[in-house]
Design a protein around this motif. Structure first.
Motif: not given
Length: 199
Positions: A119-125, A137-138, A140-151, A156-157
């Protein structure tokens, strides 16, 4: 090099290690080429090699895993055997335990991720809700927050952290290859392979 109480305390044949701070690399026995800076950094490491831990409680319970990079307070703190992870920013990849090849840059990026890999995440939270998914791949700030947990294989940008659900993203995609723009969940763009001209 060992500076601090119990730094490299149990080392036997490990070479080229640097431990600066109380209890850094204190359980290390035979592992080499580790760098630990900050209290309890790489504290439980025994045979894991080529790790870099900079910050209080970074890679604290890592035991045999190698080639991890953790920079910031409480980064990769629960990692035990996961390898080739890179985490920069306070609390990033905090709950990762055995997963490999994750990249998290930004405070609390991928902080809830436990066993998902690549997995790759760039940005606060960024990717803060992800737990066990792979190949996401996430950006931006809080990208994917509350939207994806296990898929698996999600993209998400983020547009901003104020909007909620799909309204908070510029682009999101799923593992079926569908790509959506913003809040328009019914309008998908299919991926096509481009053939580049030869010289």
């Amino acid at each position: 090099v060992a500076v601090g109480a119990e730094a490299l305390d149990d080392n036997t044949t490990g070479a080229n290690n640097t431990a600066i701070g109380d209890s850094t690399l204190s359980a290390n026995t035979t592992a080499s080429n580790n760098t630990a800076v900050g209290r309890a950094a790489l504290n439980a490491n025994t045979t894991g090699a080529d790790n870099t831990a900079v910050g209080h409680n970074t890679l604290t319970v890592n035991t045999t895993a190698s080639s991890n990079t953790a920079v910031g307070r409480s980064v990769l703190s629960n990692n035990t055997t996961g390898e080739f992870n890179t985490a920069i920013g306070r609390g990033s990849l905090f709950t990762n335990t055995t997963a490999d090849a994750n990249t998290a840059v930004g405070a609390y990026a991928l902080t809830a991720q436990t066993t998902g890999s690549q997995n790759c995440a760039l940005g606060e939270a960024a990717g803060i809700s992800l737990t066990t998914a792979n190949g996401c791949v996430f950006l931006g700030t809080e990208a994917g927050s509350g939207q994806v947990t296990t898929g698996n294989h999600q993209l998400y940008i983020a547009r901003d952290k104020v909007a909620v659900s799909n309204a908070a993203v510029w682009i999101y995609g799923n593992n079926a290859g569908a790509c959506h723009q913003g809040n328009n969940s019914s309008s998908s763009v299919s991926y096509t392979h481009l053939t580049l001209p030869t010289k």
